[in-house]
Design a protein around this motif. Structure first.
Motif, PDB file in Angstrom:
ATOM      1  N   THR A 345     -41.109  46.341  43.817  1.00 56.68           N
ATOM      2  CA  THR A 345     -39.606  46.230  43.413  1.00 56.68           C
ATOM      3  C   THR A 345     -40.719  44.183  42.944  1.00 56.68           C
ATOM      4  OG1 THR A 345     -40.189  45.176  45.895  1.00 56.68           O
ATOM      5  CG2 THR A 345     -39.303  47.080  45.257  1.00 56.68           C
ATOM      6  N   ALA A 346     -39.094  44.535  42.027  1.00 53.51           N
ATOM      7  CA  ALA A 346     -39.126  42.748  42.072  1.00 53.51           C
ATOM      8  C   ALA A 346     -38.348  42.264  42.715  1.00 53.51           C
ATOM      9  CB  ALA A 346     -37.887  42.846  40.376  1.00 53.51           C
ATOM     10  N   SER A 347     -38.009  42.822  43.549  1.00 45.25           N
ATOM     11  CA  SER A 347     -37.695  41.331  44.795  1.00 45.25           C
ATOM     12  C   SER A 347     -39.245  41.102  45.714  1.00 45.25           C
ATOM     13  CB  SER A 347     -36.471  42.360  45.304  1.00 45.25           C
ATOM     14  OG  SER A 347     -36.842  43.517  45.865  1.00 45.25           O
ATOM     15  N   GLY A 348     -39.278  42.376  45.669  1.00 43.16           N
ATOM     16  CA  GLY A 348     -41.133  41.784  46.725  1.00 43.16           C
ATOM     17  C   GLY A 348     -40.705  42.835  47.730  1.00 43.16           C
ATOM     18  N   ARG A 349     -39.535  43.161  47.920  1.00 45.37           N
ATOM     19  CA  ARG A 349     -39.838  44.015  49.205  1.00 45.37           C
ATOM     20  C   ARG A 349     -40.222  44.989  49.541  1.00 45.37           C
ATOM     21  NH1 ARG A 349     -35.865  40.673  52.232  1.00 45.37           N
ATOM     22  NH2 ARG A 349     -35.572  42.394  53.556  1.00 45.37           N
ATOM     23  N   PRO A 350     -40.298  45.838  50.035  1.00 47.26           N
ATOM     24  CA  PRO A 350     -40.506  47.515  50.522  1.00 47.26           C
ATOM     25  C   PRO A 350     -40.152  48.323  49.481  1.00 47.26           C
ATOM     26  CG  PRO A 350     -41.071  46.228  52.584  1.00 47.26           C
ATOM     27  CD  PRO A 350     -39.524  44.977  51.743  1.00 47.26           C
ATOM     28  N   VAL A 351     -40.087  49.428  49.206  1.00 46.14           N
ATOM     29  CA  VAL A 351     -39.155  49.823  48.218  1.00 46.14           C
ATOM     30  C   VAL A 351     -38.285  51.122  49.642  1.00 46.14           C
ATOM     31  CG1 VAL A 351     -39.228  52.265  46.498  1.00 46.14           C
ATOM     32  CG2 VAL A 351     -41.057  50.350  46.467  1.00 46.14           C
ATOM     33  N   LYS A 352     -37.434  51.346  49.036  1.00 44.07           N
ATOM     34  CA  LYS A 352     -36.664  52.037  50.083  1.00 44.07           C
ATOM     35  C   LYS A 352     -36.729  53.401  49.659  1.00 44.07           C
ATOM     36  CE  LYS A 352     -32.688  52.163  53.233  1.00 44.07           C
ATOM     37  NZ  LYS A 352     -31.318  51.225  53.677  1.00 44.07           N
ATOM     38  N   ALA A 353     -36.001  53.599  47.932  1.00 40.26           N
ATOM     39  CA  ALA A 353     -35.419  55.379  47.632  1.00 40.26           C
ATOM     40  C   ALA A 353     -36.225  54.644  46.259  1.00 40.26           C
ATOM     41  CB  ALA A 353     -33.864  54.897  47.975  1.00 40.26           C
ATOM     42  N   VAL A 354     -35.822  56.328  45.284  1.00 44.38           N
ATOM     43  CA  VAL A 354     -36.043  55.798  43.927  1.00 44.38           C
ATOM     44  C   VAL A 354     -34.565  56.471  43.567  1.00 44.38           C
ATOM     45  CG1 VAL A 354     -37.160  56.285  42.501  1.00 44.38           C
ATOM     46  CG2 VAL A 354     -38.332  55.184  43.799  1.00 44.38           C
ATOM     47  N   GLN A 355     -33.930  56.538  42.284  1.00 44.73           N
ATOM     48  CA  GLN A 355     -33.231  57.639  41.925  1.00 44.73           C
ATOM     49  C   GLN A 355     -33.730  58.026  40.804  1.00 44.73           C
ATOM     50  OE1 GLN A 355     -28.992  56.944  40.992  1.00 44.73           O
ATOM     51  NE2 GLN A 355     -28.154  58.050  41.637  1.00 44.73           N
TER      52      GLN A 355
ATOM     53  N   GLU B  80     -25.764  52.306  39.343  1.00 42.95           N
ATOM     54  CA  GLU B  80     -26.624  52.180  40.054  1.00 42.95           C
ATOM     55  C   GLU B  80     -28.108  51.009  39.712  1.00 42.95           C
ATOM     56  OE1 GLU B  80     -25.256  55.123  39.141  1.00 42.95           O
ATOM     57  OE2 GLU B  80     -25.323  55.943  40.955  1.00 42.95           O
ATOM     58  N   ALA B  81     -28.173  50.890  39.178  1.00 42.72           N
ATOM     59  CA  ALA B  81     -29.568  50.523  38.014  1.00 42.72           C
ATOM     60  C   ALA B  81     -29.258  48.858  38.933  1.00 42.72           C
ATOM     61  CB  ALA B  81     -30.049  50.824  36.783  1.00 42.72           C
ATOM     62  N   CYS B  82     -28.026  48.133  38.345  1.00 36.58           N
ATOM     63  CA  CYS B  82     -27.820  46.782  38.206  1.00 36.58           C
ATOM     64  C   CYS B  82     -27.246  46.940  39.846  1.00 36.58           C
ATOM     65  CB  CYS B  82     -26.443  46.770  37.474  1.00 36.58           C
ATOM     66  SG  CYS B  82     -26.969  46.059  35.660  1.00 36.58           S
ATOM     67  N   LYS B  83     -26.440  47.773  40.320  1.00 37.98           N
ATOM     68  CA  LYS B  83     -27.112  47.574  42.473  1.00 37.98           C
ATOM     69  C   LYS B  83     -27.806  47.472  42.754  1.00 37.98           C
ATOM     70  CE  LYS B  83     -22.009  50.242  42.968  1.00 37.98           C
ATOM     71  NZ  LYS B  83     -21.148  49.584  42.980  1.00 37.98           N
ATOM     72  N   ALA B  84     -28.951  47.976  42.077  1.00 40.05           N
ATOM     73  CA  ALA B  84     -30.441  47.947  42.683  1.00 40.05           C
ATOM     74  C   ALA B  84     -30.913  46.449  42.350  1.00 40.05           C
ATOM     75  CB  ALA B  84     -31.398  49.066  42.357  1.00 40.05           C
ATOM     76  N   ARG B  85     -30.302  45.503  41.828  1.00 40.71           N
ATOM     77  CA  ARG B  85     -30.427  44.323  41.092  1.00 40.71           C
ATOM     78  C   ARG B  85     -30.094  43.567  41.818  1.00 40.71           C
ATOM     79  NH1 ARG B  85     -35.182  44.389  37.411  1.00 40.71           N
ATOM     80  NH2 ARG B  85     -34.208  42.779  37.363  1.00 40.71           N
ATOM     81  N   GLY B  86     -28.761  43.967  42.235  1.00 42.67           N
ATOM     82  CA  GLY B  86     -27.855  43.357  43.232  1.00 42.67           C
ATOM     83  C   GLY B  86     -26.467  42.292  42.576  1.00 42.67           C
ATOM     84  N   VAL B  87     -26.330  43.350  41.481  1.00 44.50           N
ATOM     85  CA  VAL B  87     -25.046  43.072  40.810  1.00 44.50           C
ATOM     86  C   VAL B  87     -23.644  42.645  41.812  1.00 44.50           C
ATOM     87  CG1 VAL B  87     -23.996  45.118  40.641  1.00 44.50           C
ATOM     88  CG2 VAL B  87     -23.124  42.843  38.817  1.00 44.50           C
ATOM     89  N   GLU B  88     -23.608  43.109  43.123  1.00 44.26           N
ATOM     90  CA  GLU B  88     -22.423  43.216  43.830  1.00 44.26           C
ATOM     91  C   GLU B  88     -22.148  42.005  44.601  1.00 44.26           C
ATOM     92  OE1 GLU B  88     -20.396  45.674  44.336  1.00 44.26           O
ATOM     93  OE2 GLU B  88     -21.065  46.776  42.203  1.00 44.26           O
ATOM     94  N   ALA B  89     -23.733  40.800  44.571  1.00 45.02           N
ATOM     95  CA  ALA B  89     -23.844  39.760  45.401  1.00 45.02           C
ATOM     96  C   ALA B  89     -22.835  38.578  44.641  1.00 45.02           C
ATOM     97  CB  ALA B  89     -25.065  39.527  45.634  1.00 45.02           C
ATOM     98  N   LEU B  90     -22.729  39.590  43.469  1.00 45.37           N
ATOM     99  CA  LEU B  90     -22.386  38.006  42.187  1.00 45.37           C
ATOM    100  C   LEU B  90     -20.773  38.417  42.326  1.00 45.37           C
ATOM    101  CD1 LEU B  90     -24.823  38.323  39.681  1.00 45.37           C
ATOM    102  CD2 LEU B  90     -24.930  37.221  41.246  1.00 45.37           C
ATOM    103  N   ILE B  91     -19.836  39.387  43.101  1.00 40.66           N
ATOM    104  CA  ILE B  91     -18.726  39.900  42.424  1.00 40.66           C
ATOM    105  C   ILE B  91     -17.712  39.153  42.463  1.00 40.66           C
ATOM    106  CG2 ILE B  91     -16.869  41.405  42.528  1.00 40.66           C
ATOM    107  CD1 ILE B  91     -19.388  42.409  39.957  1.00 40.66           C
ATOM    108  N   ALA B  92     -18.162  38.413  44.157  1.00 40.52           N
ATOM    109  CA  ALA B  92     -16.909  37.438  44.610  1.00 40.52           C
ATOM    110  C   ALA B  92     -17.308  36.127  43.614  1.00 40.52           C
ATOM    111  CB  ALA B  92     -17.444  37.415  45.740  1.00 40.52           C
ATOM    112  N   GLY B  93     -18.416  35.941  42.811  1.00 40.74           N
ATOM    113  CA  GLY B  93     -17.845  34.452  42.639  1.00 40.74           C
ATOM    114  C   GLY B  93     -17.717  35.273  41.043  1.00 40.74           C
ATOM    115  N   ALA B  94     -18.030  36.122  40.493  1.00 46.15           N
ATOM    116  CA  ALA B  94     -17.296  35.930  39.473  1.00 46.15           C
ATOM    117  C   ALA B  94     -16.145  35.970  39.189  1.00 46.15           C
ATOM    118  CB  ALA B  94     -17.826  37.649  38.816  1.00 46.15           C
TER     119      ALA B  94
END
Lengths: 514, 141
Positions: A345-355, B80-94
C-alpha cells in the motif's frame, strides 16, 4: 543538447507535466511529448537519453539537465517494472509520439492492416480465432467468433464500434491507449471493418476523457487516407456508466436513452441502427494489429493459461505504492501484482482487500491472493477479471461502506429498464443500513392487530443478511445486463470476507443457518 | 446572436449525421449552458421526434442539465480507487471551501486511479490532491 521526453498523457498532465515541459523549454532544452510508460508513481517522468527522472518538479529542471538530479531512476527500458512485462498491446507506451505517423510506421504500424488486405477477410478472421483473443472489455467473448458472425450476416450496411466508455474505477488502459497510441486503435478497427465488410465505424468515448477525444479526432484526421474507404468518427458519451454495456452504448450512439436492450438479437446481427455490428473494447481492437501481422496469432496463442490466451493489460491502482499499467501474460497472481510489483500500500499499512474488475468486481481477501489471473479461475472463485483493474485498499477501509457504495452506485447508474437492478439496488442500500443497525423493529403493518401471522419480534441482523443474499441472488440472475447482474459480487464478497465490518459474526444463528 | 439563432446553427451543424441527438445536446449544453424546455421543443421539431423522446434523453444523461448554473464547477472523483486513496476525508473541507460560490459535484472516475484523489475543472485534471491543494483549487476557480 539531447531531447527531453515528457509524457502528455492526461495523468502526467494532471501531475504537472505541462508546467514541467514549459520549464524545460525555457531552460533551452528541446522537449518532445510522448506517451506514458505507465509508471504512474514516477509521473511526471522525464527521459533524457534513455535515463528517467521522476517524479520531477520544476525545481529539478536544472539538475536533470546537468545530470546531477537525485531523482534519476536509471535507464527506463531497464527498469524492473518495465523489463518484467510482456508488452504487446502497450508495445509503444513511452516510446513514441502519439500523433506521429512516422513513429507509428517505424514501430511496425500498419503491418497488420496491410497483411489483412493481402490475405483477405476470411483468413484474417481465422488468424484472430487462432490467437484465442477474447473480448478484453470484461465479458471475455472470443473476438474471432464475433467477427465471423458479423461477416456472415448478409446486410447492405455494417458497422464497427469501439467501446471506449471506460467507466470502471481503477481502470485507465483504454484512456492510455487512446491518448498514447491512437493509430493502433484505428488500425484495429480498420482490420475489423475489412474482415467483416463494414465501411463505417464509431469510437464511443466517455465525456470524462476530453484529452482522449481530442487525440483520437486528430489521429483520425491524420490517418484517413491509410484506412480509406473505411471512415470513422468519435462520439462522446454523456456521463452514463451503463453506456459501457454494449447494447446501451448502441442506443446512445443512435441518440436514444442509454437503456440496455434484451439479447437476442445479438448486436452482431442486429446492432447499430439494426445493422450487423462488431462492438469491441479498445484493448481488444488494439491487440488486433499485432495478432494479424505475420506470426502474431501463434505468438499470442502461446502466451497465457488455459482458455485465457495472450496478454492482459492490468491496471494497478488505489492505495498502492507503485501504481500503473502492467501488461503480462494471463496467469499472474494477485500476490505478485499487489506486493512484488505494486510494492504494497501507498499508506504503508497492511492490505485489507483488493477489488478486481471495477465497481462490479468482487473484493478479494489476502487469503485468496494466489488466484491466477484467468477468466475461468476468477469465475470459479465468484469474482471477475472484467477490464483488469486492480484497486488496493488498506486496513482503514470499511467494507460495509464499500458494499453500500456498490449498491448506491448501481442505483444511481441503473438505466431503469429491468426491475432487479432499478429497485433491487435501492432496497439493497436499505438492507445494508439495517444490517449495520443490527436489524429493525416491527414496522407499522406488522404491528397492526389483524396481522396475526406477522413476526412478533423485530427482524434481527441475520434475517437481514439472509434477505440481502436473496436480493443479490435475484439481481444476479434476473438483471438484463452486468450492472445489476454483477453488483452482487462486491456486496456479497464484502459480506462474506469481512462480516465484522457489518457488525455481523459471519456464523449462522442456528444449525439451519437462520 | 440570440439563443434561437445559436440553437439553429447547432442543429444545422449536425444535420445529416447518423444519430445526431447527443452531439447536438453536447453543443447546446456547452454553448447555451443548459437544455431547457424551449430547446427540447425546437430540437424535437427539427429532428422529427416527440418532445417526450428528447426529454427522455436529456434527463437520462448526467451531462445535460435543465437549468443553467453559472457558478464555476469542481468535479471530485469519489469512486472506489479514489476512496481507497482517502478522498472521503477531503469532502468536508472541500464543501466548506466551495460554499455556495462553487458547484462541487461528484464524478465517478476520471481514469487517474493510481494517483488519486483527483478532480476536474473544465478540461483540466488535477491529481494527488490533499486537503490543502483541493481547498486551493476550489478557491482558485
Amino acid at each position: 543538447m539531447s531531447v527531453v521526453r515528457i509524457s502528455d498523457d492526461a495523468l502526467a498532465r494532471a501531475c504537472g507535466a505541462d508546467e514541467l515541459a514549459a520549464a524545460f523549454t525555457r531552460a533551452g532544452a528541446e522537449v518532445e511529448r510522448v506517451s506514458s510508460w505507465g509508471m504512474h508513481w514516477l509521473e511526471p517522468l522525464v527521459e533524457v537519453s534513455g535515463v528517467g527522472y521522476g517524479p520531477a518538479t520544476i525545481d529539478d529542471v536544472a539538475a536533470i539537465l546537468d545530470g546531477s538530479s537525485d531523482k534519476a531512476i536509471g535507464r527506463i527500458d531497464q527498469h524492473p517494472f518495465i523489463v518484467n512485462q510482456q508488452r504487446l498491446t502497450f508495445a509503444r507506451a513511452g516510446r513514441t509520439r502519439p500523433l506521429s505517423l512516422e513513429d507509428y510506421a517505424a514501430t511496425g504500424g500498419w503491418q497488420g492492416l496491410e497483411r489483412a488486405r493481402a490475405i483477405g477477410p476470411e483468413k484474417t478472421i481465422e488468424e484472430v480465432i487462432t490467437s484465442g483473443l477474447r473480448g478484453r472489455g470484461g465479458a471475455g467473448f472470443p473476438a474471432g467468433i464475433k467477427w465471423q458472425t458479423v461477416a456472415k450476416a448478409a446486410a447492405a450496411r455494417k458497422y464497427v464500434v469501439c467501446n471506449a466508455d471506460e467507466g470502471d474505477s481503477g481502470t485507465f488502459a483504454d484512456r492510455m491507449l487512446m491518448e498514447g497510441d491512437p493509430f493502433a486503435i484505428i488500425e484495429g478497427m480498420a482490420i475489423a471493418a475489412h474482415a467483416v465488410g463494414a465501411h463505417h465505424g464509431y469510437i464511443y468515448v466517455r465525456s470524462e476523457y476530453p484529452d482522449a477525444i481530442g487525440t483520437l479526432e486528430a489521429a483520425i484526421a491524420l490517418s484517413a487516407s491509410k484506412v480509406a474507404p473505411f471512415e470513422l468518427e468519435v462520439r462522446a458519451g454523456a456521463g452514463a456508466y451503463v453506456c459501457g454495456e454494449e447494447t446501451s452504448l448502441l442506443n446512445s450512439l443512435e441518440g436514444k436513452r442509454g437503456e440496455v436492450r434484451a439479447k437476442p438479437p445479438l448486436p452482431a446481427l442486429k446492432g447499430l441502427f439494426g445493422c450487423p455490428t462488431v462492438v469491441n473494447n479498445v484493448l481488444t481492437l488494439t491487440a488486433i494489429p499485432h495478432i494479424v501481422a505475420e506470426g502474431g496469432a501463434e505468438e499470442y496463442a502461446r502466451l497465457g493459461i488455459d482458455r485465457s490466451r495472450g496478454t492482459k493489460p492490468i491496471q494497478i491502482a488505489g492505495n498502492v505504492r507503485h501504481g500503473g499499467l502492467y501488461e503480462t501474460a494471463f496467469g499472474i497472481t494477485l500476490r505478485e501484482l499487489v506486493y512484488d510489483i505494486g510494492g504494497g500500500t501507498a499508506s504503508g499499512r497492511p492490505v485489507k482487500a483488493v477489488q478486481v474488475g471495477g465497481p462490479l468486481g468482487a473484493y478479494i481477501h489476502p487469503d485468496q491472493f494466489d488466484l491466477p489471473f484467468d477468466y475461468e479461475a476468477y469465475a470459479a472463485a465468484d469474482a471477475l477479471i472484467g477490464h483488469g483493474g486492480v484497486v488496493v485498499f488498506d486496513d482503514t477501509a470499511d467494507m460495509a461502506d464499500m458494499a453500500r457504495f456498490a449498491l448506491e452506485f448501481c442505483a444511481a447508474e441503473s438505466c431503469g429498464k429491468c426491475t432487479p437492478c432499478r429497485i433491487g439496488a435501492v432496497r439493497g442500500v436499505e438492507i445494508v443500513d439495517r444490517i449495520r443497525a443490527g436489524g429493525r423493529g416491527r414496522d407499522r403493518v406488522e404491528s397492526l392487530p389483524q396481522m396475526h401471522n406477522a413476526a412478533k419480534a423485530g427482524r434481527g441482523r441475520r434475517e437481514q443478511v439472509a434477505l440481502l443474499e436473496d436480493l443479490c441472488d435475484t439481481m444476479k440472475y434476473g438483471s438484463l445486463c452486468a450492472l445489476g447482474g454483477f453488483t452482487p459480487y462486491p456486496v456479497l464478497s464484502a459480506l462474506r470476507h469481512w462480516p465484522a465490518d457489518f457488525g455481523h459474526s459471519g456464523e449462522p444463528e442456528n444449525a439451519d443457518g437462520i | 446572436m440570440n439563443r434561437e439563432q445559436a440553437l439553429g446553427e447547432i442543429i444545422a451543424r449536425h444535420a445529416g449525421r447518423e444519430g445526431p441527438l447527443l452531439p447536438i445536446l453536447h453543443d447546446v449544453q456547452r454553448e447555451l449552458g443548459c437544455v431547457d424546455d424551449a430547446v427540447e421543443a425546437t430540437i424535437a421539431a427539427e429532428l422529427n421526434l416527440s418532445r417526450a423522446e428528447v426529454h427522455g434523453v436529456v434527463s437520462f444523461y448526467h451531462d445535460f442539465h435543465a437549468e443553467a448554473d453559472d457558478r464555476p464547477e469542481v468535479q471530485v472523483c469519489r469512486a472506489e480507487a479514489c476512496k481507497a486513496r482517502g478522498v472521503e476525508a477531503l469532502i468536508a473541507g472541500a464543501e466548506a471551501a466551495a460554499g455556495t460560490r462553487v458547484r462541487l459535484s461528484t464524478v465517478y472516475c476520471l481514469g487517474l486511479c493510481s494517483v488519486g484523489p483527483n478532480a476536474r475543472v473544465g478540461d483540466r485534471l488535477h491529481a494527488r490532491l490533499d486537503t490543502g491543494s483541493l481547498k486551493r483549487l476550489i478557491e482558485s476557480v
